[in-house]
Design a protein around this motif. Sequence first.
Motif, PDB file in Angstrom:
ATOM      1  N   LYS A   1      -0.008  62.887 -36.611  1.00  0.00           N
ATOM      2  CA  LYS A   1       1.167  63.389 -36.682  1.00  0.00           C
ATOM      3  C   LYS A   1       1.401  64.804 -36.127  1.00  0.00           C
ATOM      4  CE  LYS A   1       4.306  64.814 -40.768  1.00  0.00           C
ATOM      5  NZ  LYS A   1       4.553  64.721 -42.095  1.00  0.00           N
ATOM      6  N   ASN A   2       0.310  65.667 -36.323  1.00  0.00           N
ATOM      7  CA  ASN A   2       0.214  66.882 -35.777  1.00  0.00           C
ATOM      8  C   ASN A   2       0.345  66.720 -34.263  1.00  0.00           C
ATOM      9  OD1 ASN A   2      -0.175  69.929 -35.996  1.00  0.00           O
ATOM     10  ND2 ASN A   2      -1.840  69.161 -34.625  1.00  0.00           N
TER      11      ASN A   2
ATOM     12  N   ASP B  78       3.844  66.420 -32.759  1.00  0.00           N
ATOM     13  CA  ASP B  78       4.785  67.343 -33.117  1.00  0.00           C
ATOM     14  C   ASP B  78       5.743  67.459 -32.172  1.00  0.00           C
ATOM     15  OD1 ASP B  78       5.348  69.974 -34.978  1.00  0.00           O
ATOM     16  OD2 ASP B  78       5.635  70.385 -32.886  1.00  0.00           O
TER      17      ASP B  78
ATOM     18  N   GLY C 100       4.655  70.090 -29.601  1.00  0.00           N
ATOM     19  CA  GLY C 100       3.139  70.056 -29.333  1.00  0.00           C
ATOM     20  C   GLY C 100       2.921  69.774 -27.661  1.00  0.00           C
TER      21      GLY C 100
END
Length: 277
Positions: free
Chosen positions: A23-24, A27, A30
Amino acid sequence: MTSATNTVDFAAEWQAWHDAHEKNRADPHGFLAVTSLNWLDETPTRYPDAPGEWSTSAAGPVVALAEGEELVIGGEKVIGRHAFGVIPERGGVTVSAGDAEFEVARRGGVDILRPRHPSHPTLVDYAGTPVYPPSPSWSAEGVFVPFDEPKPVTVGSVSEGLEHVYDSPGVVEFELRGETFSLTAFNGPTPGSLFVLFTDATSGVTTYAANRSLQIAAPDASGAVTLDFNRATNLPCAYTEFATCPLPPAENRLPIGVEAGEKTPLHPSTGTEGAPR
């Protein structure tokens, strides 16, 4: 508690960690959203994926915005000329315009501009990262052996001609699959924590060729640490050509195959494993 219960708990904890990590990674701003990597110099230059003309000098990066252009910096709208000041090595600031963000940073002694757009195909088409099935057998107990004082270690980069210098506080010694190994460690993101960069016999075969990274919790009072290779992760360079990721020091090339953790990312257009576009 039974061994079967331990295994179930181990797998559940790993799955929760993996889901959060994915999930990170996805981003909207990201590394998958990075559209270019621009090395700034004294010549004001306009880039197609960022507003303004950008340059740098000993005084730090500067952007000159044309009429009708603006950036949001520290929550405030900025027009005209803005000087960022000197940015420390591996430091940086993030500014925005519309739904895009722009990383102004310093890497390898050079100031850079790295735009991030949520609509970038590398992010939109991200197909996930394949992994080895988690197994407690790839979790190793070890010991942190500190140096008398931190030792600067120079490592290469996936970006040609660039080098990184990290202070290493010591080495991590551990046993895995009946063999003893040692890895040079660097300071982690939280006080006392560590991380290691490594390659192994799977690198370039089933895992990303250049590097993988493993976070290690702070050693206990006796120096004991746990290296859970099920949580070995790819660095941004496995997904985008616009990264400046460090390479492992030569002594961190493990001779065994670590069949744990993240594998080579899926190619967005085919869903198969392969190098980033």
